[in-house]
Scaffold this motif. Structure first.
Motif, PDB file in Angstrom:
ATOM      1  N   GLY A 101       5.600  -3.759   7.265  1.00 56.09           N
ATOM      2  CA  GLY A 101       6.607  -2.718   7.109  1.00 56.09           C
ATOM      3  C   GLY A 101       5.917  -1.402   6.833  1.00 56.09           C
ATOM      4  N   MET A 102       6.432  -0.324   7.414  1.00 53.18           N
ATOM      5  CA  MET A 102       5.913   1.022   7.166  1.00 53.18           C
ATOM      6  C   MET A 102       7.097   1.942   6.962  1.00 53.18           C
ATOM      7  SD  MET A 102       2.644   0.700   7.240  1.00 53.18           S
ATOM      8  CE  MET A 102       2.173   2.390   7.140  1.00 53.18           C
ATOM      9  N   ARG A 103       7.033   2.762   5.912  1.00 50.14           N
ATOM     10  CA  ARG A 103       8.114   3.701   5.630  1.00 50.14           C
ATOM     11  C   ARG A 103       7.518   5.064   5.323  1.00 50.14           C
ATOM     12  NH1 ARG A 103      11.503   5.885   1.598  1.00 50.14           N
ATOM     13  NH2 ARG A 103      13.715   5.782   2.176  1.00 50.14           N
ATOM     14  N   VAL A 155       0.846  -1.190   0.000  1.00 47.23           N
ATOM     15  CA  VAL A 155       0.000   0.000   0.000  1.00 47.23           C
ATOM     16  C   VAL A 155       0.880   1.238   0.000  1.00 47.23           C
ATOM     17  CG1 VAL A 155      -1.920  -1.128   1.179  1.00 47.23           C
ATOM     18  CG2 VAL A 155      -0.157  -0.003   2.523  1.00 47.23           C
ATOM     19  N   SER A 156       0.303   2.347  -0.460  1.00 47.48           N
ATOM     20  CA  SER A 156       1.018   3.611  -0.384  1.00 47.48           C
ATOM     21  C   SER A 156       0.018   4.753  -0.394  1.00 47.48           C
ATOM     22  CB  SER A 156       2.014   3.756  -1.528  1.00 47.48           C
ATOM     23  OG  SER A 156       1.347   3.799  -2.763  1.00 47.48           O
ATOM     24  N   PHE A 180      11.520   7.649   8.248  1.00 45.81           N
ATOM     25  CA  PHE A 180      11.241   6.844   9.436  1.00 45.81           C
ATOM     26  C   PHE A 180      10.627   5.546   8.926  1.00 45.81           C
ATOM     27  CE2 PHE A 180       8.060   6.050  13.012  1.00 45.81           C
ATOM     28  CZ  PHE A 180       8.982   5.404  13.818  1.00 45.81           C
ATOM     29  N   ALA A 181      11.363   4.443   9.017  1.00 46.14           N
ATOM     30  CA  ALA A 181      10.887   3.163   8.494  1.00 46.14           C
ATOM     31  C   ALA A 181      10.983   2.098   9.575  1.00 46.14           C
ATOM     32  CB  ALA A 181      11.698   2.743   7.274  1.00 46.14           C
ATOM     33  N   ASP A 211       4.719   4.173   2.521  1.00 47.72           N
ATOM     34  CA  ASP A 211       4.663   2.894   1.826  1.00 47.72           C
ATOM     35  C   ASP A 211       4.598   1.802   2.889  1.00 47.72           C
ATOM     36  OD1 ASP A 211       5.103   3.577  -1.067  1.00 47.72           O
ATOM     37  OD2 ASP A 211       6.856   4.552  -0.183  1.00 47.72           O
ATOM     38  N   GLY A 212       3.687   0.877   2.691  1.00 41.79           N
ATOM     39  CA  GLY A 212       3.558  -0.223   3.636  1.00 41.79           C
ATOM     40  C   GLY A 212       3.466  -1.553   2.921  1.00 41.79           C
ATOM     41  N   ASP A 213       3.821  -2.596   3.639  1.00 41.40           N
ATOM     42  CA  ASP A 213       3.661  -3.936   3.084  1.00 41.40           C
ATOM     43  C   ASP A 213       3.284  -4.898   4.201  1.00 41.40           C
ATOM     44  OD1 ASP A 213       6.232  -5.394   4.068  1.00 41.40           O
ATOM     45  OD2 ASP A 213       7.029  -3.602   3.085  1.00 41.40           O
TER      46      ASP A 213
END
Length: 142
Positions: free
Chosen positions: A90-92, A4-5, A77-78, A107-109
């Protein structure tokens, strides 16, 4: 896997956006998936910091243990997290200054067997949550 983003231009300088983004005491004021920190509010994040967060996504509660993977003050910040049922997240957050404004991209996964069963719904729900969170963040720093 579900990726996702979201992105939003926020009418505030990057330093102000960064300060709110990394202030865990007000995390729930803008992050719509955040429920709480089960071990108390963690200190400000930094390289390799770990913390636990209670979240809610698609109506499901989850406790996630996060580790900061990338930390560039004012820029990136990731985190990488482990949740229930073998789900990895994951979140960035990346900030791009633009004069008195800042573009924030998230951006997330999500990975794991449970994710593959509901990847489409998860992607839609998470994208909606990211968009709403960025709008709330913008309102707090404007």
């Amino acid at each position: 896997m579900a990726e996702v983003s979201a992105q939003l231009r926020i009418e505030a300088p990057a330093e102000k956006v960064w300060a709110r983004l990394t202030d865990f005491s007000s995390y729930g004021d803008w992050n719509v998936t955040h429920v709480g920190f089960p071990q108390g509010t963690p200190a400000a994040p930094g390289p390799a910091a770990t913390y636990q967060e209670n979240m809610r996504l698609m109506g499901f509660p989850a406790e996630v243990t996060w580790t900061v993977e990338e930390y560039e003050p004012g820029r990136v910040f990731a985190t990488r997290g482990k949740g229930p049922m073998g789900v990895h997240l994951g979140m960035r957050y990346a900030l791009t200054p633009d004069g008195d404004a800042t573009t924030v991209r998230v951006d997330g996964d999500f990975m794991g067997a449970a994710v593959s069963l509901m990847a489409g719904k998860l992607k839609d729900s998470a994208t909606t949550a990211l968009d709403e969170s960025l709008r709330k963040l913008a309102a707090l720093v404007a």
